[in-house]
Enzyme design. Sequence first.
Site, PDB file in Angstrom:
ATOM      1  N   GLU A 236       0.818  -1.212   0.000  1.00 55.97           N
ATOM      2  CA  GLU A 236       0.000   0.000   0.000  1.00 55.97           C
ATOM      3  C   GLU A 236       0.856   1.269   0.000  1.00 55.97           C
ATOM      4  OE1 GLU A 236      -2.706  -0.693   3.317  1.00 55.97           O
ATOM      5  OE2 GLU A 236      -4.072  -1.705   1.956  1.00 55.97           O
ATOM      6  N   ASP A 309      -8.232  -9.206   4.316  1.00 56.43           N
ATOM      7  CA  ASP A 309      -8.011  -8.040   5.169  1.00 56.43           C
ATOM      8  C   ASP A 309      -9.101  -7.887   6.223  1.00 56.43           C
ATOM      9  OD1 ASP A 309      -7.074  -5.709   6.191  1.00 56.43           O
ATOM     10  OD2 ASP A 309      -7.568  -4.445   4.483  1.00 56.43           O
ATOM     11  N   GLU A 337     -12.670  -1.952  11.708  1.00 60.83           N
ATOM     12  CA  GLU A 337     -12.667  -1.341  10.381  1.00 60.83           C
ATOM     13  C   GLU A 337     -13.776  -1.885   9.484  1.00 60.83           C
ATOM     14  OE1 GLU A 337      -8.886  -1.841   8.464  1.00 60.83           O
ATOM     15  OE2 GLU A 337      -9.554  -0.915   6.591  1.00 60.83           O
TER      16      GLU A 337
END
Length: 644
Positions: A236, A309, A337
């Site tokens: 990322e 993820d 998240e």
Amino acid sequence: MLGKNIPVKNSLQNGVILAATATQLPVITQLISKESLAAAGTEGFIIRSVNYQGKKIILITANSDIGILYGSFHFLRLLQTQQPVSKLEIISSPSLQLRLLNHWDNLDRYVERGYAGMSIWNWHTLPDYIDLRYKDYARANASIGINGVSLTNVNANAMVLTKAYLAKCAALANIFRPYGIKVYLTARFSAPIEIGNLKTADPLNDTVRQWWNNKAKEIYEAIPDFGGFLVKANSEGQPGPQNYGRDHADGANMLADAVAPYKGIVMWRAFVYSQQSTDRFKQAYEEFKPLDGKFRKNVLVQVKNGPIDFQPREPFSPLFGAMDQIPLMMEFQLTQEYLGQGTHLVYEAPLFKEVLEADTYAKGKGSTVAKVIDGSLYGHSLNGMAGVSNIGNNRNWTGHLFGQANWYALGRLAWNYNLNSEQIADEWIRQTFTNERSFVTTIKKIMLSSHETMVNYMTPLGLHHIMGNGHHYGPAPWSDNLPRPDWNPVYYHQADSFGIGFDRTVRGTNALAQFAPEIRKQYEDINTCDEKYLLWFHHVSWKHKMKSGLTLWEELCAKYYKAVDDIKAIQQQWNSLKNYVDAERFQHVQQLLTIQVKEAIWWRNACLLYFQTFSKMSIPDKYEQPDKSLKYYKSLRFPYAPGN
Ligand code: GCV
């Protein structure tokens, strides 16, 4: 805790609690066998009811001060949860050596994926101003056995490694030390360039290596018990060894060599995904498996629980069981998240347990993920588990009160992964609220069902990664506008007129080949694949007959609708408990549950209306029909959703 000079003899009465090591109180060696003390290990403890000088006393002992502290906290836990303490025979030592929180806190106090306010680290006023919360934080962590904290975001800022910031970190380390907590730092790979004025950060360059050696020396001068580095590299946009044509082992080993003289470690994250692979699922395995055996002894590879993820539900990462030369450390996410962020009540222990108990079959039946990470499967002595912190400067620490339960569960499972979700919930409820039986029973029911309920109103039957872009808030299965295909929800659900789901069998991307043959075989066959992972591994016809006898489309509808009913039931159960909880906490949870119900309906309606455009089937009449259109759901925007 008793010191050496306290006159034990004169103060002894029945029921007195003695807490001391054998060094502090030599008589302990007569009361406790060598074997028992050895079984407690360096951090463990013994709590035993013993007769001493004609008195019945409770002895808390250990081989170290920190063991005494852990034992004392455990004893308090017994009292608070109203366990009988008259005949105690406890020897407890941790399942895992490294029991860590990973903060994703930036130096400007913004917390990546944080839903509990700003970072609790006030970098601006450190090191001179010591917020009392730092101590409370350390005490809370010690009470659940956490023994390490990585202070800053893995999307790292090299500035934390400068002299001024090291002094701030040292101040925190000084507070944490009496609580057995070590400080770790995230190392930005390009730090030698950014703060060292070098031209390169190539891990095989001698000047770069020397820079890190000097940096390690400087850190250890400031923090003599510094734990080591946590690194996100070549992922990322983060820099890493691949920028210089080197591999992850080259990068990790350079840092490992720098901290080795001080017994430091490196936790090198496996959360990577290169653009080359045919399936994001396969990418971490493809990059890391070939490097097995190439890492230094003081390196652990830190692997997220699943291959993608932190989705509501994931199969375990195929790296567990695939690398036997290097210890693999578990990374769970406490901050929610993809699990309703700051507003959904989701108790994560069942998710953690599902992963830990999964069988990798790496060395035959019973080769659980837990045995991979505790090192016993492959004989590694270094081992650990980390949780991405859900803590902020919010008054109740975690934003959602029930977020505390996830912090608690991480600590308790890292200490003893054989505890079950119900036991952990039971302990937490009694210590947080009350021992009143009907309250405990109802809250436990709520907590234990909450994860499954959330999975089903967000991503039932193995759907995954269908949330909004960027902030990851709310549903957006239609989303397809990000530059990388594997950032887009449409990549993951692959809905079309035939069906839905990602074919990872041999006919598809063959990601299943990364698992042991036993697992591959089970998941490869659409008829034996556990339905909770069905759409993870198969592209399934809308008309496929499920075990319930319903078609896939009907089952999808049934799951979404039942989950909304279930969260409404949870809301009612909470409302029935008004008299057991103080008004402030009652209303806090009540309001959040109102949001959760609203958002569960949003997920259900948005997803079903969208998938219906492919299935061309109607939502059965027996269900309340969506009151808004797909166009409406698609039009929603949340530019300031937190945590991005
Ligand atoms: C710290 C996901 C999150 C990122 C996070 C990353 C990671 O992609 O959305 O915010 O970055 O995981 O674990 O490194």
